[in-house]
Design an enzyme around this catalytic site. Sequence first.
Site, PDB file in Angstrom:
ATOM      1  N   HIS A 182       0.810  -1.208   0.000  1.00 38.16           N
ATOM      2  CA  HIS A 182       0.000   0.000   0.000  1.00 38.16           C
ATOM      3  C   HIS A 182       0.846   1.263   0.000  1.00 38.16           C
ATOM      4  O   HIS A 182       0.430   2.299  -0.521  1.00 38.16           O
ATOM      5  CB  HIS A 182      -0.959  -0.009   1.194  1.00 38.16           C
ATOM      6  CG  HIS A 182      -2.263  -0.660   0.845  1.00 38.16           C
ATOM      7  ND1 HIS A 182      -2.737  -1.765   1.480  1.00 38.16           N
ATOM      8  CD2 HIS A 182      -3.162  -0.373  -0.124  1.00 38.16           C
ATOM      9  CE1 HIS A 182      -3.886  -2.123   0.942  1.00 38.16           C
ATOM     10  NE2 HIS A 182      -4.165  -1.303  -0.034  1.00 38.16           N
ATOM     11  N   ARG A 289     -13.676  -1.083  -9.041  1.00 33.44           N
ATOM     12  CA  ARG A 289     -13.626  -2.195  -8.089  1.00 33.44           C
ATOM     13  C   ARG A 289     -14.660  -1.951  -6.987  1.00 33.44           C
ATOM     14  O   ARG A 289     -14.375  -1.307  -5.990  1.00 33.44           O
ATOM     15  CB  ARG A 289     -12.229  -2.304  -7.491  1.00 33.44           C
ATOM     16  CG  ARG A 289     -11.106  -2.437  -8.519  1.00 33.44           C
ATOM     17  CD  ARG A 289      -9.767  -2.498  -7.820  1.00 33.44           C
ATOM     18  NE  ARG A 289      -8.642  -2.537  -8.724  1.00 33.44           N
ATOM     19  CZ  ARG A 289      -7.976  -1.459  -9.141  1.00 33.44           C
ATOM     20  NH1 ARG A 289      -8.352  -0.251  -8.734  1.00 33.44           N
ATOM     21  NH2 ARG A 289      -6.945  -1.575  -9.952  1.00 33.44           N
ATOM     22  N   ARG A 324     -17.298  -3.666 -11.817  1.00 35.73           N
ATOM     23  CA  ARG A 324     -17.180  -5.103 -11.555  1.00 35.73           C
ATOM     24  C   ARG A 324     -17.941  -5.421 -10.272  1.00 35.73           C
ATOM     25  O   ARG A 324     -17.743  -4.771  -9.250  1.00 35.73           O
ATOM     26  CB  ARG A 324     -15.705  -5.493 -11.394  1.00 35.73           C
ATOM     27  CG  ARG A 324     -15.502  -6.990 -11.117  1.00 35.73           C
ATOM     28  CD  ARG A 324     -14.026  -7.335 -10.981  1.00 35.73           C
ATOM     29  NE  ARG A 324     -13.441  -6.741  -9.783  1.00 35.73           N
ATOM     30  CZ  ARG A 324     -12.127  -6.720  -9.531  1.00 35.73           C
ATOM     31  NH1 ARG A 324     -11.287  -7.226 -10.399  1.00 35.73           N
ATOM     32  NH2 ARG A 324     -11.675  -6.184  -8.423  1.00 35.73           N
ATOM     33  N   GLU A 422     -10.756 -14.356 -17.101  1.00 36.16           N
ATOM     34  CA  GLU A 422      -9.636 -14.522 -16.179  1.00 36.16           C
ATOM     35  C   GLU A 422      -9.151 -15.961 -16.084  1.00 36.16           C
ATOM     36  O   GLU A 422      -8.124 -16.227 -15.457  1.00 36.16           O
ATOM     37  CB  GLU A 422     -10.047 -14.040 -14.776  1.00 36.16           C
ATOM     38  CG  GLU A 422     -10.452 -12.576 -14.751  1.00 36.16           C
ATOM     39  CD  GLU A 422     -11.242 -12.223 -13.503  1.00 36.16           C
ATOM     40  OE1 GLU A 422     -10.680 -11.521 -12.646  1.00 36.16           O
ATOM     41  OE2 GLU A 422     -12.403 -12.664 -13.394  1.00 36.16           O
ATOM     42  N   ASN A 446      -3.463 -10.735 -15.370  1.00 35.70           N
ATOM     43  CA  ASN A 446      -2.734 -11.331 -14.235  1.00 35.70           C
ATOM     44  C   ASN A 446      -3.310 -12.693 -13.869  1.00 35.70           C
ATOM     45  O   ASN A 446      -2.598 -13.690 -13.759  1.00 35.70           O
ATOM     46  CB  ASN A 446      -2.787 -10.403 -13.024  1.00 35.70           C
ATOM     47  CG  ASN A 446      -1.882  -9.203 -13.177  1.00 35.70           C
ATOM     48  OD1 ASN A 446      -1.073  -9.145 -14.090  1.00 35.70           O
ATOM     49  ND2 ASN A 446      -2.027  -8.235 -12.295  1.00 35.70           N
ATOM     50  N   ASP A 447      -4.635 -12.741 -13.655  1.00 39.54           N
ATOM     51  CA  ASP A 447      -5.260 -14.015 -13.308  1.00 39.54           C
ATOM     52  C   ASP A 447      -5.218 -14.987 -14.484  1.00 39.54           C
ATOM     53  O   ASP A 447      -5.039 -16.195 -14.286  1.00 39.54           O
ATOM     54  CB  ASP A 447      -6.707 -13.796 -12.864  1.00 39.54           C
ATOM     55  CG  ASP A 447      -6.817 -13.556 -11.363  1.00 39.54           C
ATOM     56  OD1 ASP A 447      -5.994 -14.106 -10.616  1.00 39.54           O
ATOM     57  OD2 ASP A 447      -7.721 -12.814 -10.945  1.00 39.54           O
ATOM     58  N   ARG A 457       0.809 -16.143  -8.772  1.00 38.06           N
ATOM     59  CA  ARG A 457       1.389 -14.852  -9.142  1.00 38.06           C
ATOM     60  C   ARG A 457       2.064 -14.149  -7.969  1.00 38.06           C
ATOM     61  O   ARG A 457       2.765 -13.168  -8.160  1.00 38.06           O
ATOM     62  CB  ARG A 457       0.318 -13.940  -9.742  1.00 38.06           C
ATOM     63  CG  ARG A 457      -0.774 -13.500  -8.779  1.00 38.06           C
ATOM     64  CD  ARG A 457      -1.840 -12.747  -9.549  1.00 38.06           C
ATOM     65  NE  ARG A 457      -2.721 -12.015  -8.664  1.00 38.06           N
ATOM     66  CZ  ARG A 457      -3.776 -11.324  -9.083  1.00 38.06           C
ATOM     67  NH1 ARG A 457      -4.053 -11.279 -10.370  1.00 38.06           N
ATOM     68  NH2 ARG A 457      -4.526 -10.671  -8.236  1.00 38.06           N
ATOM     69  N   CYS A 494      -7.492  -5.419 -19.113  1.00 32.35           N
ATOM     70  CA  CYS A 494      -7.563  -4.730 -17.829  1.00 32.35           C
ATOM     71  C   CYS A 494      -6.504  -5.305 -16.901  1.00 32.35           C
ATOM     72  O   CYS A 494      -6.585  -6.447 -16.492  1.00 32.35           O
ATOM     73  CB  CYS A 494      -8.961  -4.930 -17.235  1.00 32.35           C
ATOM     74  SG  CYS A 494      -9.168  -4.288 -15.601  1.00 32.35           S
TER      75      CYS A 494
END
Length: 547
Positions: A182, A289, A324, A422, A446-447, A457, A494
């Site tokens: 973060h 998100r 999403r 994904e 990524n997924d 990952r 994305c």
Amino acid sequence: MQVYQGLSASPGLVMGPIYRIDHGNAGLGRVVELPVREQALFDAAVILAKGELHQMEEIAEGDEKEILMFQRVMLDDPGFNREIREYIAAGAGSAAAVERAAAIYAQRIAEVPDEYISQRGTDVLDACRRVVDILDGRPRTPVRPETPSILVGECIYPSDIIAVGKGMILGLAAAEGSVQSHAAIIARTMGLPTVVHLGSQFLNEGPIRQGILDADNSCLILDPDRQAIQQAQRRIVSGAMLKKRLAALSDKPCITCDGTAVGLWANCSTPEDIELAIKNGADGVGLLRSEFMIVDGHIPGEEQQYYFYVSCLRAAQGRRVTVRTFDIGADKSVQGISEDSPNPALGMRGIRQCLVTTQIFLDQLCALLRAAVKGRMRVMFPMITCTYDWDLAMEMVEKAKTLLRERGVPFAEDLEFGSMVEVPSAALLADEILDSGCKFFSIGTNDLTQYTYAADRMDGRFTGYFTGTSDAVHKLIDLTVAAARRHNAEVCICGLSAEDPERAVRYARQGVQNLSMTPASLLTVKARLLEADLDEKADDERMERDF
């Protein structure tokens, strides 16, 4: 002059004085009281720590506010507090009990196979450090450099950055840390060059007065010589000129040299993120998100969600917002809902979790359908694997519409629904999913890479699979794009890979119409696409001429 190599967490180049953050060593001179006394001390320290975090929240914005709120709420977590109570009852001091619980929880979170939530372990440590400092009687005065400086330390916490403020930080350098922490997320949002994972050796240097933080090349130069300073000065001036030129592109349409239009969208979590994205020329929001609303351990109700979505639409200023639905079990772990699973990535997450918590899903769908009346919106489901998932999700949409009709509440009858791609099965069955009514695809690279190669990952040993050059993943993208063309549907990439200018060109060559990324990356990617020719041979020849 000493040069230390690390990992770049936020790009940029700065030069200036070094200011060291020393979180110190706790535990010196502790005296353990009776358990009832230690428990009372802990309870009082938590109240004080939450008050301090709340004060910081009031002046924070966007992601900073959300992170501080997470830390404050985490201190009320029943499991976390039970762990501490049991250790105190066994005879431990309250400070030692907090340190033990923090280490346990941070490790558990770090092992979650989701890139975002696994980095929340740092937030746990940050919040617990505050409680321990209170119990140990250590001062919690914020970092106060006298002049704008490069902050360095073993580990830099989100509260360190927030407490200092934007004007006094040139950049960040840490011996430990992660590009997905973060602190790194805040740094990218604030545009602060950041290098992590430098190793602790650089902190053993004597008094350091000056440094060059070259996050573009992932290094920190301590006590630079004259030549290094002159080179850095030239690059800083050149970078400022480039930034000015990029800013001029914000209102320019993204059309390649061969005349292909590419939509540039933003990944956002809050209305504040959306405002920044629009300022940087985003065509809209490619990923909102929605689970970022879950910050206090429970799911917000329909009304609260409705006003959040309306605020996001307002911030988008007429541009389209793609929401999403909750990805519980991945980005967020919710008390009483999320399951303990040996492998959460293969368990109840995304649309699967939505379909077993039907009331929560209906509340969200009702809020989205109502909010869509107020602006341009579309909705996508995470972790769709086949038409079975899709059909069940759309049955819930119809139930939500029926409920709203019975209540006499206006809603968008024609709200479009799409699917994240994904997992490989979604790409292989793209035609069937589109035939079932899906209106668009958003590919989460990524997924998709993780599930294609069975490579966690979060495991650094497998980073080679995530370079963006994977032939298998690109073949799955080709299948998705081909199916979308046959059904006249849009495809968006994305994820982090969309932020790489060269990968962005490759995706455009594959026929991807839209790319969604962090707001800070939009102009850099646009600049590359504007000069690209999607005929690969012509583009290579032009690049050689320019060189």
